[in-house]
Scaffold this motif. Structure first.
Motif, PDB file in Angstrom:
ATOM      1  N   SER A  79       0.730  -1.144  -0.054  1.00 14.54           N
ATOM      2  CA  SER A  79       0.075  -0.007   0.032  1.00 14.54           C
ATOM      3  C   SER A  79       0.860   1.329   0.089  1.00 14.54           C
ATOM      4  O   SER A  79       0.582   2.099  -0.614  1.00 14.54           O
ATOM      5  N   LEU A  80       1.940   1.184   0.801  1.00 16.06           N
ATOM      6  CA  LEU A  80       3.038   2.272   0.764  1.00 16.06           C
ATOM      7  C   LEU A  80       3.516   2.523  -0.661  1.00 16.06           C
ATOM      8  O   LEU A  80       3.843   3.777  -0.976  1.00 16.06           O
ATOM      9  N   ALA A  81       3.774   1.548  -1.203  1.00 19.44           N
ATOM     10  CA  ALA A  81       4.546   1.762  -2.396  1.00 19.44           C
ATOM     11  C   ALA A  81       3.606   2.096  -3.428  1.00 19.44           C
ATOM     12  O   ALA A  81       3.931   2.887  -4.268  1.00 19.44           O
ATOM     13  N   PHE A  82       2.229   1.677  -3.346  1.00 17.44           N
ATOM     14  CA  PHE A  82       1.098   2.222  -4.317  1.00 17.44           C
ATOM     15  C   PHE A  82       1.070   3.672  -4.279  1.00 17.44           C
ATOM     16  O   PHE A  82       0.823   4.456  -5.118  1.00 17.44           O
ATOM     17  N   LEU A  83       0.817   4.079  -2.966  1.00 18.17           N
ATOM     18  CA  LEU A  83       0.774   5.365  -2.560  1.00 18.17           C
ATOM     19  C   LEU A  83       1.895   6.186  -3.228  1.00 18.17           C
ATOM     20  O   LEU A  83       1.686   7.326  -3.651  1.00 18.17           O
ATOM     21  N   LEU A  84       3.149   5.919  -3.029  1.00 19.33           N
ATOM     22  CA  LEU A  84       4.239   6.589  -3.696  1.00 19.33           C
ATOM     23  C   LEU A  84       4.172   6.620  -5.099  1.00 19.33           C
ATOM     24  O   LEU A  84       4.515   7.771  -5.707  1.00 19.33           O
ATOM     25  N   ASN A  85       3.860   5.563  -5.922  1.00 21.15           N
ATOM     26  CA  ASN A  85       3.459   5.888  -6.984  1.00 21.15           C
ATOM     27  C   ASN A  85       2.317   6.672  -7.461  1.00 21.15           C
ATOM     28  O   ASN A  85       2.633   7.441  -8.384  1.00 21.15           O
ATOM     29  N   VAL A  86       1.405   6.792  -6.750  1.00 18.51           N
ATOM     30  CA  VAL A  86       0.369   7.572  -7.209  1.00 18.51           C
ATOM     31  C   VAL A  86       0.782   9.205  -6.894  1.00 18.51           C
ATOM     32  O   VAL A  86       0.348  10.069  -7.683  1.00 18.51           O
ATOM     33  N   LEU A  87       1.425   9.229  -5.891  1.00 21.21           N
ATOM     34  CA  LEU A  87       1.871  10.562  -5.485  1.00 21.21           C
ATOM     35  C   LEU A  87       2.813  11.159  -6.630  1.00 21.21           C
ATOM     36  O   LEU A  87       2.894  12.453  -7.043  1.00 21.21           O
ATOM     37  N   PRO A 143      -1.037  15.697 -26.416  1.00 20.38           N
ATOM     38  CA  PRO A 143       0.289  15.496 -26.484  1.00 20.38           C
ATOM     39  C   PRO A 143       0.845  15.641 -24.914  1.00 20.38           C
ATOM     40  O   PRO A 143       1.924  14.962 -24.482  1.00 20.38           O
ATOM     41  N   LEU A 144       0.445  16.733 -24.146  1.00 15.74           N
ATOM     42  CA  LEU A 144       0.934  16.714 -22.837  1.00 15.74           C
ATOM     43  C   LEU A 144       0.907  15.521 -21.942  1.00 15.74           C
ATOM     44  O   LEU A 144       1.263  15.252 -21.162  1.00 15.74           O
ATOM     45  N   ILE A 145      -0.261  14.982 -22.120  1.00 13.48           N
ATOM     46  CA  ILE A 145      -0.884  13.612 -21.518  1.00 13.48           C
ATOM     47  C   ILE A 145       0.206  12.555 -22.010  1.00 13.48           C
ATOM     48  O   ILE A 145       0.711  11.827 -20.975  1.00 13.48           O
ATOM     49  N   VAL A 146       0.630  12.325 -23.167  1.00 17.06           N
ATOM     50  CA  VAL A 146       1.627  11.532 -23.510  1.00 17.06           C
ATOM     51  C   VAL A 146       3.131  11.795 -22.950  1.00 17.06           C
ATOM     52  O   VAL A 146       3.815  10.912 -22.564  1.00 17.06           O
ATOM     53  N   VAL A 147       3.582  13.014 -22.942  1.00 12.61           N
ATOM     54  CA  VAL A 147       4.865  13.350 -22.449  1.00 12.61           C
ATOM     55  C   VAL A 147       4.596  13.142 -20.937  1.00 12.61           C
ATOM     56  O   VAL A 147       5.697  12.634 -20.167  1.00 12.61           O
ATOM     57  N   ALA A 148       3.687  13.673 -20.236  1.00 11.51           N
ATOM     58  CA  ALA A 148       3.472  13.277 -18.611  1.00 11.51           C
ATOM     59  C   ALA A 148       3.549  11.573 -18.447  1.00 11.51           C
ATOM     60  O   ALA A 148       4.349  11.282 -17.506  1.00 11.51           O
ATOM     61  N   THR A 149       2.958  10.913 -19.225  1.00  7.23           N
ATOM     62  CA  THR A 149       2.996   9.250 -18.972  1.00  7.23           C
ATOM     63  C   THR A 149       4.479   8.903 -19.383  1.00  7.23           C
ATOM     64  O   THR A 149       5.043   8.164 -18.431  1.00  7.23           O
ATOM     65  N   ALA A 150       4.927   9.436 -20.363  1.00  5.55           N
ATOM     66  CA  ALA A 150       6.437   8.758 -20.504  1.00  5.55           C
ATOM     67  C   ALA A 150       7.325   9.362 -19.674  1.00  5.55           C
ATOM     68  O   ALA A 150       8.166   8.587 -19.223  1.00  5.55           O
ATOM     69  N   LEU A 151       7.265  10.692 -18.950  1.00  7.61           N
ATOM     70  CA  LEU A 151       8.022  11.030 -17.911  1.00  7.61           C
ATOM     71  C   LEU A 151       7.891  10.286 -16.712  1.00  7.61           C
ATOM     72  O   LEU A 151       8.748   9.757 -15.967  1.00  7.61           O
ATOM     73  N   TYR A 152       6.685   9.976 -16.302  1.00 10.17           N
ATOM     74  CA  TYR A 152       6.265   8.924 -15.069  1.00 10.17           C
ATOM     75  C   TYR A 152       6.689   7.881 -15.308  1.00 10.17           C
ATOM     76  O   TYR A 152       7.545   7.217 -14.577  1.00 10.17           O
ATOM     77  N   CYS A 153       6.805   7.087 -16.285  1.00  8.28           N
ATOM     78  CA  CYS A 153       7.136   5.592 -16.490  1.00  8.28           C
ATOM     79  C   CYS A 153       8.860   5.723 -16.527  1.00  8.28           C
ATOM     80  O   CYS A 153       9.175   4.737 -15.841  1.00  8.28           O
ATOM     81  N   SER A 154       9.482   6.822 -17.042  1.00  3.56           N
ATOM     82  CA  SER A 154      10.897   6.919 -16.925  1.00  3.56           C
ATOM     83  C   SER A 154      11.207   7.152 -15.671  1.00  3.56           C
ATOM     84  O   SER A 154      12.461   6.687 -15.134  1.00  3.56           O
ATOM     85  N   LEU A 155      10.786   8.039 -14.936  1.00  2.00           N
ATOM     86  CA  LEU A 155      10.981   8.116 -13.307  1.00  2.00           C
ATOM     87  C   LEU A 155      10.782   6.965 -12.548  1.00  2.00           C
ATOM     88  O   LEU A 155      11.677   6.656 -11.697  1.00  2.00           O
TER      89      LEU A 155
END
Length: 165
Positions: free
Chosen positions: A39-47, A104-116
């Protein structure tokens, strides 16, 4: 029988000896601990995802907000910039531009989150349920690569890092 219904025996290829089962009380305590860790790992990912999306989508939010705020048929604000700079046509243009650049910004945000998430090894923090049933299941968050990713240790260069001239 397992204390967690539907859980099969863990098969770990790197362990030579069979794993020892925990007692029923220990199994329930470890199941609660594993659930809390996951749950803590999930919360960290969501934040992290919320922070990345909020930063990347800020231009879209600003454009749509000012467009709706100054349009006469929506909010029709009495702010100075609405009277002097933005009329209904420019407010409509802001609304349209905000929604057009959103995709396009949603695609950029998704790629940035996956990279991080990949760089920080966040998905390795999720613990398997077999950790609650069997003793000796290795923790994946304690690997040297996990700590190197979080605390900025130097990465070893490989032959693929060298660019031929």
């Amino acid at each position: 029988t397992s204390c967690l219904p539907g859980l099969q025996k863990a098969v770990v290829s790197d362990q030579l000896l069979p794993m020892e089962r925990r007692s029923t009380c220990g199994c329930c305590a470890w199941a609660g601990l594993v659930a809390a860790m996951n749950s803590l790992a999930f919360l960290l990912n969501v934040l992290l995802m919320a922070a990345v999306f909020a930063i990347v989508l800020l231009p879209t939010v600003v454009l749509v907000y000012f467009g709706f705020q100054c349009h006469s048929r929506v909010l029709h604000s009495t702010a100075y910039y609405c009277k002097t700079v933005l009329d209904d046509n420019s407010s409509s243009a802001l609304i349209i531009l905000g929604f057009v650049i959103m995709s396009p910004l949603i695609v950029v945000a998704t790629a940035l989150y996956c990279s991080l998430a990949r760089r920080l090894h966040l998905f390795l923090c999720f613990q398997p349920c077999s950790r609650a049933v069997y003793k000796g299941v290795n923790r994946r968050c304690s690997s040297p690569q996990f700590f190197r990713a979080w605390f900025g240790g130097a990465r070893r260069s490989t032959s693929s890092d060298v660019i031929p001239r």
